[in-house]
Design an enzyme around this catalytic site. Structure first.
Site, PDB file in Angstrom:
ATOM      1  N   ARG A 187       8.995  26.237  26.168  1.00  0.00           N
ATOM      2  CA  ARG A 187       9.100  26.904  27.482  1.00  0.00           C
ATOM      3  C   ARG A 187      10.507  26.824  28.065  1.00  0.00           C
ATOM      4  O   ARG A 187      10.858  27.613  28.916  1.00  0.00           O
ATOM      5  CB  ARG A 187       8.090  26.335  28.463  1.00  0.00           C
ATOM      6  N   HIS A 188      11.278  25.804  27.669  1.00  0.00           N
ATOM      7  CA  HIS A 188      12.682  25.795  28.132  1.00  0.00           C
ATOM      8  C   HIS A 188      13.624  25.675  26.932  1.00  0.00           C
ATOM      9  O   HIS A 188      14.112  26.687  26.434  1.00  0.00           O
ATOM     10  CB  HIS A 188      12.948  24.774  29.253  1.00  0.00           C
ATOM     11  N   HIS A 238      12.641  10.132  35.575  1.00  0.00           N
ATOM     12  CA  HIS A 238      11.716  11.184  36.016  1.00  0.00           C
ATOM     13  C   HIS A 238      11.701  11.270  37.538  1.00  0.00           C
ATOM     14  O   HIS A 238      11.343  10.321  38.215  1.00  0.00           O
ATOM     15  CB  HIS A 238      10.278  10.998  35.517  1.00  0.00           C
ATOM     16  N   GLY A 239      12.130  12.417  38.016  1.00  0.00           N
ATOM     17  CA  GLY A 239      12.061  12.710  39.443  1.00  0.00           C
ATOM     18  C   GLY A 239      13.152  12.054  40.281  1.00  0.00           C
ATOM     19  O   GLY A 239      13.122  12.157  41.512  1.00  0.00           O
ATOM     20  N   GLU A 241      13.940  14.487  23.223  1.00  0.00           N
ATOM     21  CA  GLU A 241      12.593  14.177  23.707  1.00  0.00           C
ATOM     22  C   GLU A 241      11.595  15.036  22.976  1.00  0.00           C
ATOM     23  O   GLU A 241      11.787  16.254  22.843  1.00  0.00           O
ATOM     24  CB  GLU A 241      12.487  14.522  25.192  1.00  0.00           C
ATOM     25  N   ASN A 272      19.613  15.362  31.581  1.00  0.00           N
ATOM     26  CA  ASN A 272      18.614  16.239  30.970  1.00  0.00           C
ATOM     27  C   ASN A 272      18.907  17.688  31.388  1.00  0.00           C
ATOM     28  O   ASN A 272      18.908  18.000  32.582  1.00  0.00           O
ATOM     29  CB  ASN A 272      17.229  15.785  31.451  1.00  0.00           C
ATOM     30  N   HIS A 311      14.376  18.167  25.886  1.00  0.00           N
ATOM     31  CA  HIS A 311      12.972  18.079  25.459  1.00  0.00           C
ATOM     32  C   HIS A 311      12.579  19.392  24.795  1.00  0.00           C
ATOM     33  O   HIS A 311      12.500  20.425  25.456  1.00  0.00           O
ATOM     34  CB  HIS A 311      12.110  17.810  26.699  1.00  0.00           C
ATOM     35  N   ASP A 322      17.240  20.463  30.371  1.00  0.00           N
ATOM     36  CA  ASP A 322      16.110  21.380  30.117  1.00  0.00           C
ATOM     37  C   ASP A 322      16.063  22.551  31.088  1.00  0.00           C
ATOM     38  O   ASP A 322      15.753  23.690  30.709  1.00  0.00           O
ATOM     39  CB  ASP A 322      14.774  20.644  30.279  1.00  0.00           C
ATOM     40  N   HIS A 323      16.335  22.251  32.366  1.00  0.00           N
ATOM     41  CA  HIS A 323      16.063  23.291  33.366  1.00  0.00           C
ATOM     42  C   HIS A 323      17.174  24.324  33.498  1.00  0.00           C
ATOM     43  O   HIS A 323      17.005  25.328  34.193  1.00  0.00           O
ATOM     44  CB  HIS A 323      15.637  22.652  34.684  1.00  0.00           C
ATOM     45  N   THR A 350       5.308  19.454  34.174  1.00  0.00           N
ATOM     46  CA  THR A 350       6.332  18.534  33.678  1.00  0.00           C
ATOM     47  C   THR A 350       5.604  17.365  33.020  1.00  0.00           C
ATOM     48  O   THR A 350       4.368  17.364  32.979  1.00  0.00           O
ATOM     49  CB  THR A 350       7.256  18.071  34.832  1.00  0.00           C
ATOM     50  N   THR A 351       6.348  16.404  32.493  1.00  0.00           N
ATOM     51  CA  THR A 351       5.701  15.283  31.808  1.00  0.00           C
ATOM     52  C   THR A 351       5.050  14.395  32.859  1.00  0.00           C
ATOM     53  O   THR A 351       5.711  13.617  33.536  1.00  0.00           O
ATOM     54  CB  THR A 351       6.754  14.503  30.976  1.00  0.00           C
ATOM     55  N   ARG A 399      14.616  35.057  32.776  1.00  0.00           N
ATOM     56  CA  ARG A 399      15.073  36.421  32.586  1.00  0.00           C
ATOM     57  C   ARG A 399      15.141  36.855  31.126  1.00  0.00           C
ATOM     58  O   ARG A 399      15.287  38.021  30.831  1.00  0.00           O
ATOM     59  CB  ARG A 399      16.502  36.539  33.146  1.00  0.00           C
ATOM     60  N   ARG A 459       9.856  21.297  23.744  1.00  0.00           N
ATOM     61  CA  ARG A 459       8.390  21.302  23.915  1.00  0.00           C
ATOM     62  C   ARG A 459       7.725  22.148  22.845  1.00  0.00           C
ATOM     63  O   ARG A 459       8.313  23.103  22.343  1.00  0.00           O
ATOM     64  CB  ARG A 459       8.033  21.858  25.300  1.00  0.00           C
ATOM     65  N   GLU A 498      11.122   3.718  28.046  1.00  0.00           N
ATOM     66  CA  GLU A 498      11.615   4.371  29.260  1.00  0.00           C
ATOM     67  C   GLU A 498      10.467   4.342  30.261  1.00  0.00           C
ATOM     68  O   GLU A 498       9.375   4.849  29.981  1.00  0.00           O
ATOM     69  CB  GLU A 498      12.060   5.808  28.969  1.00  0.00           C
ATOM     70  N   HIS A 557      16.061  17.440  36.530  1.00  0.00           N
ATOM     71  CA  HIS A 557      15.656  18.528  37.421  1.00  0.00           C
ATOM     72  C   HIS A 557      16.432  18.538  38.731  1.00  0.00           C
ATOM     73  O   HIS A 557      16.945  19.576  39.163  1.00  0.00           O
ATOM     74  CB  HIS A 557      14.145  18.430  37.679  1.00  0.00           C
TER      75      HIS A 557
HETATM   76  N1  PXP Z   1      12.890  11.050  31.074  1.00  0.00           N
HETATM   77  C1  PXP Z   1      11.874  11.658  30.428  1.00  0.00           C
HETATM   78  C2  PXP Z   1      11.247  10.931  29.286  1.00  0.00           C
HETATM   79  C3  PXP Z   1      11.440  12.941  30.797  1.00  0.00           C
HETATM   80  O1  PXP Z   1      10.416  13.518  30.143  1.00  0.00           O
HETATM   81  C4  PXP Z   1      12.106  13.611  31.847  1.00  0.00           C
HETATM   82  C5  PXP Z   1      11.708  14.994  32.217  1.00  0.00           C
HETATM   83  O2  PXP Z   1      11.810  15.849  31.161  1.00  0.00           O
HETATM   84  C6  PXP Z   1      13.167  12.956  32.461  1.00  0.00           C
HETATM   85  C7  PXP Z   1      13.534  11.667  32.083  1.00  0.00           C
HETATM   86  C8  PXP Z   1      13.967  13.607  33.544  1.00  0.00           C
HETATM   87  O3  PXP Z   1      13.144  13.876  34.639  1.00  0.00           O
HETATM   88  P1  PXP Z   1      13.704  14.811  35.788  1.00  0.00           P
HETATM   89  O4  PXP Z   1      13.987  16.137  35.175  1.00  0.00           O
HETATM   90  O5  PXP Z   1      12.574  14.843  36.770  1.00  0.00           O
HETATM   91  O6  PXP Z   1      14.933  14.152  36.330  1.00  0.00           O
END
Ligand code: PXP
Length: 257
Positions: free
Chosen positions: A54-55, A199-200, A75, A12, A48, A14-15, A105-106, A23, A50, A156, A222
């Site tokens: 935001r990202h 996630h996480g 996503e 992922n 994702h 996104d970040h 976050t989600t 910036r 959104r 998931e 992340h």
């Molecule tokens: N899976 C889903 C469905 C998510 O929404 C996210 C976060 O956007 C992730 C996985 C990845 O989570 P993380 O960025 O905490 O690794």
């Protein structure tokens, strides 16, 4: 290890966009990160889009699709706007997530049990368009049974509570969350669902999840983008991949040499 049991890794990105947007301007570029993740062995790219952008932005999705050869897991919240965007791109996979503007976050899984009809109607055109639809849910029997009833091919499982408990040193709670994930992964597979998780996840928490034989794919973002600051994205992804493979091999009784 045969290829059927190989656990896929979705990265992922996104970040990367979060840092860029802090910036304004063009750097760091999420599409460049996607390309690099592909070169480091990612099996897919997750992004994702959104509602508040935001990202990841709409043009990031175009740019990512232009540069990758591996599947995009798009996503999105279950809104008409996102459905139209997904139907325009027809990505390999679509993951339906809950979305609240005020959350960082989600935070939880999708309430599919209470919204069964709406979600069933929402995913139908996406499935007809050939997207592999996945529903992001808590490790909760009601949600898994509802996901199976609406014909979602993939769930998931949200690993956030398990990871948070680990990070906060609440090890009994972590073990209880893990036991729930394990039991619900088995239930989901028994109901004919393909099981993903994410996630996480970090280097410290990934192995028990990767060892679950029901799980076919992890989506991780992340932590890896954070690690990339110190070791580079390529190295961070390869290390995560290595831990996943180790866990899978240990679980199947194959010695790692
Ligand atoms: N899976 C889903 C469905 C998510 O929404 C996210 C976060 O956007 C992730 C996985 C990845 O989570 P993380 O960025 O905490 O690794």
């Amino acid at each position: 290890m045969n290829s059927a049991s190989r656990l896929r890794l979705g990265i992922n990105i996104d970040h990367v966009a979060t840092v860029r947007n802090a910036r304004g301007g063009d750097t760091p570029d999420p599409a460049r990160a996607a390309k690099l993740a592909q070169a480091a062995g990612a099996d897919g790219i997750t992004a994702h889009l959104r509602e508040d952008r935001r990202h990841i932005t709409d043009s990031d999705i175009d740019a990512i699709l232009d540069v990758i050869d591996i599947p995009l897991n798009f996503e999105m919240a279950a809104t008409d706007e996102m459905q139209q965007i997904a139907l325009r791109h027809k990505p390999h996979a679509v993951c339906i997530v809950p979305e609240k503007r005020e959350e960082r976050t989600t935070e939880g899984g999708l309430e599919v049990a209470r919204e069964e009809n709406r979600i069933a109607h929402f995913i139908a055109p996406l499935r007809e368009a050939g997207c592999r639809v996945s529903i992001f849910i808590a490790a909760d029997r009601r949600q898994i049974e509802a996901a199976a009833r609406i014909g979602a091919p993939v769930v998931e499982l949200h690993t956030g509570a398990y990871c948070d408990a680990h990070a906060e040193g609440r090890f009994e709670a972590r073990d209880a969350e893990f036991a729930k994930l394990k039991e619900m992964a088995t239930l989901a597979l028994d109901l004919g669902l393909e099981v993903h998780a994410g996630h996480g996840l970090t280097y410290d928490t990934v192995k028990p999840i990767a060892a679950l034989p029901e799980v076919m794919e992890l989506n991780i973002g992340h932590f890896l983008i954070g690690e990339a600051i110190f070791s580079g994205l390529d190295s961070a992804i390869r290390r995560m991949r290595g831990l996943m493979d180790e866990a899978r091999q240990e679980a199947s009784g194959v010695t790692v040499v």
